[in-house]
Motif scaffolding. Structure first.
Motif, PDB file in Angstrom:
ATOM      1  N   PRO A 226       0.605  -1.131   0.170  1.00  0.00           N
ATOM      2  CA  PRO A 226       0.086  -0.229   0.156  1.00  0.00           C
ATOM      3  C   PRO A 226       0.854   1.481   0.090  1.00  0.00           C
ATOM      4  N   GLY A 227       0.417   2.024  -0.904  1.00  0.00           N
ATOM      5  CA  GLY A 227       1.419   3.484  -0.854  1.00  0.00           C
ATOM      6  C   GLY A 227       2.424   3.501  -1.856  1.00  0.00           C
ATOM      7  N   VAL A 228       2.891   2.182  -2.295  1.00  0.00           N
ATOM      8  CA  VAL A 228       4.183   2.259  -3.182  1.00  0.00           C
ATOM      9  C   VAL A 228       3.585   1.887  -4.396  1.00  0.00           C
ATOM     10  N   THR A 229       4.086   2.703  -5.361  1.00  0.00           N
ATOM     11  CA  THR A 229       3.612   2.518  -6.834  1.00  0.00           C
ATOM     12  C   THR A 229       4.824   2.475  -7.785  1.00  0.00           C
ATOM     13  N   ARG A 230       4.671   1.424  -8.370  1.00  0.00           N
ATOM     14  CA  ARG A 230       5.812   1.353  -9.888  1.00  0.00           C
ATOM     15  C   ARG A 230       5.912   2.323 -10.539  1.00  0.00           C
TER      16      ARG A 230
END
Length: 145
Positions: free
Chosen positions: A8-12
């Motif tokens: 959650p909260g981490v985008t590639r």
């Protein structure tokens, strides 16, 4: 294929500015395949092959129809959810919007727009957004299957 773990909260994300030349368009396609492989989707999987085709078309359109001398185009890849890849190609020509053909049998003698049929077939959705002050972004969302 490696499974993708979503935090959650981490985008590639991946972003590159490339020259508005045929070489830059080809590099966009190659970088897309390479980046997806680093994220766990090998070059031979459906998601990578579809992304390569869509990027090739959007980058070619940016070079042919969106080019402004001395300006680059931007490639951006974003994994929006564990199962969706958003591809964005931005160019400096907001006055030239993509015009997809309605069918491959369209009687229009103009040869342009055929590649957008491919984008439409591979993407779950696609469209354009203005990119101030004068450009546009053409985007497509693809399933990561």
């Amino acid at each position: 294929m490696k499974s993708q773990i979503s935090t959650p909260g981490v985008t590639r994300q991946f972003t590159r500015f490339l020259s508005a030349t045929p070489r830059g368009a080809r590099l966009a396609r190659l970088l897309t395949v390479q980046q997806l492989a680093e994220w766990g989707w090998p070059p031979s999987c459906t998601a990578s092959e579809s992304a390569a085709l869509v990027v090739a078309e959007l980058a070619a359109n940016a070079v042919i129809h969106g080019r402004v001398r001395g300006r680059c185009f931007r490639l951006r890849l974003v994994v929006e959810a564990p199962d969706t890849l958003r591809v964005e190609v931005a160019d400096p020509r907001g006055d030239r919007q993509p015009k997809p053909r309605t069918t491959d049998l369209d009687p229009d003698p103009d040869e342009s727009g055929r590649g957008l049929l491919l984008v439409d077939a591979l993407a779950t959705r696609w469209g354009t957004e203005p990119r101030p002050p004068s450009g546009k972004t053409v985007w497509a969302c693809l399933p990561l299957i």
